[in-house]
Motif scaffolding. Structure first.
Motif, PDB file in Angstrom:
ATOM      1  N   GLU A 266       0.830  -1.203   0.000  1.00 17.95           N
ATOM      2  CA  GLU A 266       0.000   0.000   0.000  1.00 17.95           C
ATOM      3  C   GLU A 266       0.864   1.253   0.000  1.00 17.95           C
ATOM      4  O   GLU A 266       0.611   2.217   0.711  1.00 17.95           O
ATOM      5  CB  GLU A 266      -0.973  -0.013   1.179  1.00 17.95           C
ATOM      6  CG  GLU A 266      -1.957  -1.159   1.106  1.00 17.95           C
ATOM      7  CD  GLU A 266      -2.926  -1.175   2.270  1.00 17.95           C
ATOM      8  OE1 GLU A 266      -3.019  -0.179   3.008  1.00 17.95           O
ATOM      9  OE2 GLU A 266      -3.602  -2.187   2.421  1.00 17.95           O
ATOM     10  N   GLY A 267       1.951   1.215  -0.763  1.00 19.03           N
ATOM     11  CA  GLY A 267       2.763   2.403  -0.947  1.00 19.03           C
ATOM     12  C   GLY A 267       3.928   2.576  -0.001  1.00 19.03           C
ATOM     13  O   GLY A 267       4.821   3.339  -0.271  1.00 19.03           O
TER      14      GLY A 267
ATOM     15  N   ALA B 130       5.248   8.995  -1.179  1.00 19.78           N
ATOM     16  CA  ALA B 130       4.732  10.362  -1.124  1.00 19.78           C
ATOM     17  C   ALA B 130       5.264  11.161   0.065  1.00 19.78           C
ATOM     18  O   ALA B 130       5.288  12.381   0.027  1.00 19.78           O
ATOM     19  CB  ALA B 130       3.202  10.333  -1.077  1.00 19.78           C
ATOM     20  N   GLU B 131       5.697  10.476   1.135  1.00 10.59           N
ATOM     21  CA  GLU B 131       6.092  11.171   2.358  1.00 10.59           C
ATOM     22  C   GLU B 131       7.556  11.016   2.735  1.00 10.59           C
ATOM     23  O   GLU B 131       8.050  11.717   3.606  1.00 10.59           O
ATOM     24  CB  GLU B 131       5.265  10.649   3.545  1.00 10.59           C
ATOM     25  CG  GLU B 131       3.778  10.818   3.410  1.00 10.59           C
ATOM     26  CD  GLU B 131       3.048  10.079   4.510  1.00 10.59           C
ATOM     27  OE1 GLU B 131       2.972  10.632   5.628  1.00 10.59           O
ATOM     28  OE2 GLU B 131       2.585   8.949   4.257  1.00 10.59           O
TER      29      GLU B 131
END
Length: 150
Positions: free
Chosen positions: A39-40, A58-59
């Motif tokens: 999940e990323g 993304a983070e």
């Protein structure tokens, strides 16, 4: 100069082993592809027995508090016994991460320190159960925590 006691030597050995396992094993596993994103995010490091570092596209690097259990403190222990137990919990989690064929984490909520609250599953099994059964952790659902010094 005072000679180190056997307990001092044991704690130093446990700290060194925990650091080596906590950083080296997950880094190598991540590099060779056995710690894969779910999940990323990918779990890349056991910080202590109930905290991991995630790498999320993304983070970037994200601290995550594992939910369902509490382990002894490593970074601010109240006694040498708590430190030894915390290092044992960290080492167990690190090895469990390395051995797992599938690692899944889920959870988007944050705690008061900004850490993501996640439930960690290794090969489909919540990591809280084995850690509690082995005496490395206690069940925890929030609120005031018990001390680990006896």
């Amino acid at each position: 100069m005072r000679r180190p006691s056997p307990l001092d030597r044991l704690l130093k050995l446990l700290m060194g082993a925990s650091l080596a396992l906590g950083i080296g094993v997950p880094a190598l596993s991540f590099a060779n592809g056995t710690l894969t994103p779910h999940e990323g995010c990918a779990v890349i490091l056991a910080v202590d027995g109930d905290t991991v570092r995630l790498l999320c596209p993304a983070e970037g690097f994200v601290a995550a508090r594992l939910i369902g259990f509490d382990t002894p403190e490593v970074f601010s222990p109240a006694c040498p016994g708590e430190l030894a137990r915390g290092l044992a919990a960290t080492a167990w989690l690190t090895l469990a991460l390395w051995r797992a064929g599938h690692i899944a984490e889920a959870g988007e909520e944050r705690d008061r320190y900004g850490r993501r609250l996640v439930r960690l599953r290794l090969d489909g099994r919540d990591v809280a159960g084995p850690m509690i059964a082995l005496g490395l952790a206690r069940p925890y659902a929030g609120g005031r925590r018990q001390g680990w010094c006896t």
